[in-house]
Structure formats: C-alpha cells, structure tokens
Design a protein around this motif. Structure first.
Motif, PDB file in Angstrom:
ATOM      1  N   GLY A  79     -19.749 128.561 -68.255  1.00 61.49           N
ATOM      2  CA  GLY A  79     -19.584 128.746 -66.985  1.00 61.49           C
ATOM      3  C   GLY A  79     -20.729 127.869 -66.089  1.00 61.49           C
ATOM      4  N   THR A  80     -20.852 128.332 -64.898  1.00 64.45           N
ATOM      5  CA  THR A  80     -22.071 127.736 -64.297  1.00 64.45           C
ATOM      6  C   THR A  80     -23.274 127.613 -64.634  1.00 64.45           C
ATOM      7  OG1 THR A  80     -20.688 128.382 -61.880  1.00 64.45           O
ATOM      8  CG2 THR A  80     -22.923 127.803 -61.953  1.00 64.45           C
ATOM      9  N   CYS A  81     -23.890 126.602 -64.851  1.00 62.77           N
ATOM     10  CA  CYS A  81     -25.218 126.347 -65.488  1.00 62.77           C
ATOM     11  C   CYS A  81     -26.197 125.656 -64.561  1.00 62.77           C
ATOM     12  CB  CYS A  81     -25.038 125.457 -66.656  1.00 62.77           C
ATOM     13  SG  CYS A  81     -26.399 125.202 -67.696  1.00 62.77           S
ATOM     14  N   MET A  82     -27.152 126.451 -63.821  1.00 61.35           N
ATOM     15  CA  MET A  82     -27.830 125.766 -62.767  1.00 61.35           C
ATOM     16  C   MET A  82     -29.336 126.006 -63.049  1.00 61.35           C
ATOM     17  SD  MET A  82     -25.783 126.635 -59.599  1.00 61.35           S
ATOM     18  CE  MET A  82     -27.009 127.506 -58.528  1.00 61.35           C
ATOM     19  N   GLY A  83     -30.176 125.217 -62.411  1.00 59.59           N
ATOM     20  CA  GLY A  83     -31.760 125.714 -62.240  1.00 59.59           C
ATOM     21  C   GLY A  83     -32.240 125.607 -63.681  1.00 59.59           C
ATOM     22  N   GLY A  84     -32.965 126.773 -64.047  1.00 61.60           N
ATOM     23  CA  GLY A  84     -33.638 127.063 -65.171  1.00 61.60           C
ATOM     24  C   GLY A  84     -32.767 127.017 -66.256  1.00 61.60           C
ATOM     25  N   ALA A  85     -31.535 127.447 -65.880  1.00 63.86           N
ATOM     26  CA  ALA A  85     -30.604 127.521 -67.337  1.00 63.86           C
ATOM     27  C   ALA A  85     -30.310 126.119 -67.707  1.00 63.86           C
ATOM     28  CB  ALA A  85     -29.241 128.270 -66.606  1.00 63.86           C
ATOM     29  N   PHE A  86     -30.141 125.341 -66.716  1.00 63.14           N
ATOM     30  CA  PHE A  86     -29.949 123.748 -67.059  1.00 63.14           C
ATOM     31  C   PHE A  86     -31.089 123.232 -67.716  1.00 63.14           C
ATOM     32  CE2 PHE A  86     -29.544 119.434 -65.596  1.00 63.14           C
ATOM     33  CZ  PHE A  86     -28.672 119.018 -65.864  1.00 63.14           C
ATOM     34  N   GLU A  87     -32.414 123.414 -67.314  1.00 64.69           N
ATOM     35  CA  GLU A  87     -33.381 122.905 -67.918  1.00 64.69           C
ATOM     36  C   GLU A  87     -33.289 123.571 -69.396  1.00 64.69           C
ATOM     37  OE1 GLU A  87     -37.254 122.966 -65.920  1.00 64.69           O
ATOM     38  OE2 GLU A  87     -36.121 123.680 -63.973  1.00 64.69           O
ATOM     39  N   MET A  88     -33.250 124.732 -69.623  1.00 60.68           N
ATOM     40  CA  MET A  88     -32.964 125.280 -71.002  1.00 60.68           C
ATOM     41  C   MET A  88     -32.266 124.835 -71.595  1.00 60.68           C
ATOM     42  SD  MET A  88     -31.890 128.822 -72.681  1.00 60.68           S
ATOM     43  CE  MET A  88     -30.171 128.153 -71.983  1.00 60.68           C
ATOM     44  N   SER A  89     -30.896 124.425 -71.337  1.00 61.35           N
ATOM     45  CA  SER A  89     -30.176 123.723 -72.025  1.00 61.35           C
ATOM     46  C   SER A  89     -30.386 122.173 -72.422  1.00 61.35           C
ATOM     47  CB  SER A  89     -28.628 123.632 -71.206  1.00 61.35           C
ATOM     48  OG  SER A  89     -27.999 124.835 -71.095  1.00 61.35           O
ATOM     49  N   LEU A  90     -31.019 121.560 -71.510  1.00 62.33           N
ATOM     50  CA  LEU A  90     -31.612 120.221 -71.798  1.00 62.33           C
ATOM     51  C   LEU A  90     -32.630 120.340 -72.876  1.00 62.33           C
ATOM     52  CD1 LEU A  90     -31.915 118.485 -68.188  1.00 62.33           C
ATOM     53  CD2 LEU A  90     -30.360 118.378 -69.895  1.00 62.33           C
ATOM     54  N   ALA A  91     -33.440 121.331 -72.896  1.00 59.82           N
ATOM     55  CA  ALA A  91     -34.305 121.508 -73.946  1.00 59.82           C
ATOM     56  C   ALA A  91     -33.781 121.854 -75.536  1.00 59.82           C
ATOM     57  CB  ALA A  91     -35.504 122.748 -73.745  1.00 59.82           C
ATOM     58  N   CYS A  92     -32.485 122.112 -75.504  1.00 62.16           N
ATOM     59  CA  CYS A  92     -31.820 122.558 -76.611  1.00 62.16           C
ATOM     60  C   CYS A  92     -31.667 121.065 -77.430  1.00 62.16           C
ATOM     61  CB  CYS A  92     -30.425 123.284 -76.421  1.00 62.16           C
ATOM     62  SG  CYS A  92     -30.664 125.171 -75.875  1.00 62.16           S
ATOM     63  N   HIS A  93     -31.181 121.191 -78.611  1.00 61.56           N
ATOM     64  CA  HIS A  93     -30.802 119.752 -79.204  1.00 61.56           C
ATOM     65  C   HIS A  93     -29.385 119.484 -79.269  1.00 61.56           C
ATOM     66  CE1 HIS A  93     -34.270 121.824 -81.369  1.00 61.56           C
ATOM     67  NE2 HIS A  93     -34.792 120.702 -81.179  1.00 61.56           N
ATOM     68  N   GLY A  94     -28.608 120.459 -78.603  1.00 65.80           N
ATOM     69  CA  GLY A  94     -27.188 120.144 -78.203  1.00 65.80           C
ATOM     70  C   GLY A  94     -26.524 120.846 -77.159  1.00 65.80           C
ATOM     71  N   ARG A  95     -25.608 120.424 -76.576  1.00 67.21           N
ATOM     72  CA  ARG A  95     -25.145 121.344 -75.658  1.00 67.21           C
ATOM     73  C   ARG A  95     -23.542 121.172 -75.601  1.00 67.21           C
ATOM     74  NH1 ARG A  95     -29.222 119.372 -74.819  1.00 67.21           N
ATOM     75  NH2 ARG A  95     -28.562 117.232 -74.813  1.00 67.21           N
ATOM     76  N   VAL A  96     -22.868 122.498 -75.634  1.00 66.85           N
ATOM     77  CA  VAL A  96     -21.427 122.293 -75.848  1.00 66.85           C
ATOM     78  C   VAL A  96     -21.036 122.996 -74.586  1.00 66.85           C
ATOM     79  CG1 VAL A  96     -19.501 123.030 -76.995  1.00 66.85           C
ATOM     80  CG2 VAL A  96     -21.518 122.349 -78.252  1.00 66.85           C
ATOM     81  N   ALA A  97     -19.869 122.471 -73.763  1.00 66.79           N
ATOM     82  CA  ALA A  97     -19.464 123.022 -72.642  1.00 66.79           C
ATOM     83  C   ALA A  97     -18.035 123.381 -72.880  1.00 66.79           C
ATOM     84  CB  ALA A  97     -19.388 122.318 -71.419  1.00 66.79           C
ATOM     85  N   ALA A  98     -17.634 124.764 -72.370  1.00 66.90           N
ATOM     86  CA  ALA A  98     -16.201 125.166 -72.469  1.00 66.90           C
ATOM     87  C   ALA A  98     -15.255 124.239 -71.546  1.00 66.90           C
ATOM     88  CB  ALA A  98     -16.015 126.599 -72.009  1.00 66.90           C
ATOM     89  N   ASP A  99     -14.136 124.025 -72.204  1.00 65.22           N
ATOM     90  CA  ASP A  99     -13.220 123.348 -71.234  1.00 65.22           C
ATOM     91  C   ASP A  99     -12.492 124.307 -70.253  1.00 65.22           C
ATOM     92  OD1 ASP A  99     -11.214 121.371 -70.297  1.00 65.22           O
ATOM     93  OD2 ASP A  99     -10.040 121.401 -72.165  1.00 65.22           O
ATOM     94  N   SER A 100     -13.138 124.276 -69.253  1.00 61.60           N
ATOM     95  CA  SER A 100     -12.885 125.307 -68.385  1.00 61.60           C
ATOM     96  C   SER A 100     -13.171 124.944 -66.855  1.00 61.60           C
ATOM     97  CB  SER A 100     -13.549 126.718 -68.521  1.00 61.60           C
ATOM     98  OG  SER A 100     -13.333 127.530 -67.473  1.00 61.60           O
ATOM     99  N   ASP A 101     -12.478 125.081 -65.895  1.00 64.80           N
ATOM    100  CA  ASP A 101     -12.961 125.012 -64.336  1.00 64.80           C
ATOM    101  C   ASP A 101     -14.055 125.816 -64.118  1.00 64.80           C
ATOM    102  OD1 ASP A 101     -10.724 123.496 -64.149  1.00 64.80           O
ATOM    103  OD2 ASP A 101      -9.508 124.888 -63.325  1.00 64.80           O
TER     104      ASP A 101
END
Length: 104
Positions: A79-101
């Motif tokens: 779902g929505t990924c903003m601010g600190g959650a976005f930073e945390m996702s960038l710190a991860c070694h991989g990111r997978v996003a659901a195919d969803s609006d």
C-alpha cells in the motif's frame, strides 16, 4: 538485533497487515520530541539539542543496521509507502510492491 544475532534466521521480510504499508513517521512522537525540547532548552540548550538530535537520528541507526547486518531484508510493500517507511524500504536489500492501485 534478533534477526542479526540468530544464526537460524536467514533473512527478514517487512510488510504490513494494514491496507497501507505505512504513512511514515508517528507525528505524535515527533510532537512530543519537540515539546520536550522546548521545555528542556530553557534549562540546558546544549543538552536539549543533543538529545533532540539523538532521538531524531534513532531511525537512521535502525536503517543502517538493516543495511549492514549481513542478512537480507526485503520490504513487501502492499500500500502507500511514505516518509520513514520509504526510507526503511530503501535500506532493505530488496523491495517488492503489490500489483495494486493502493501502492503509491
């Protein structure tokens, strides 16, 4: 620390059980930090500034731990990924996003 320190754990996936992955920072936590700073600076400006800086940088330390612990972390964004959650996702070694609006 548990993921990094347990040899049986090979990696971690970070996701959310909510419709929104994360809207970012906890605004009430930030407000409390700033209110505490406002009171404490009257007593000791240097100490209050140091404490505010350390508290504000806490998440950066956690993100750095994710990056450098030696185990893979993946952010499963549902779902929505903003601010600190976005930073945390960038710190991860991989990111997978659901195919969803809902993913923004």
């Amino acid at each position: 620390d548990k993921v990094a320190g347990d040899a049986a754990i090979k990696g971690a996936v970070i996701t959310s059980g909510k419709d929104s992955f994360s809207g970012g920072a906890d605004i009430t936590m930030l407000q409390k930090m700033l209110a505490t700073f406002a009171v404490d600076k009257e007593k000791d400006l240097d100490k209050a500034t140091k404490t505010l800086f350390e508290n504000a940088g806490y998440m950066t330390g956690l993100f750095r731990k994710i990056e450098t612990c030696g185990k893979p972390f993946v952010s499963a964004i549902n779902g929505t990924c903003m601010g600190g959650a976005f930073e945390m996702s960038l710190a991860c070694h991989g990111r997978v996003a659901a195919d969803s609006d809902k993913v923004k």
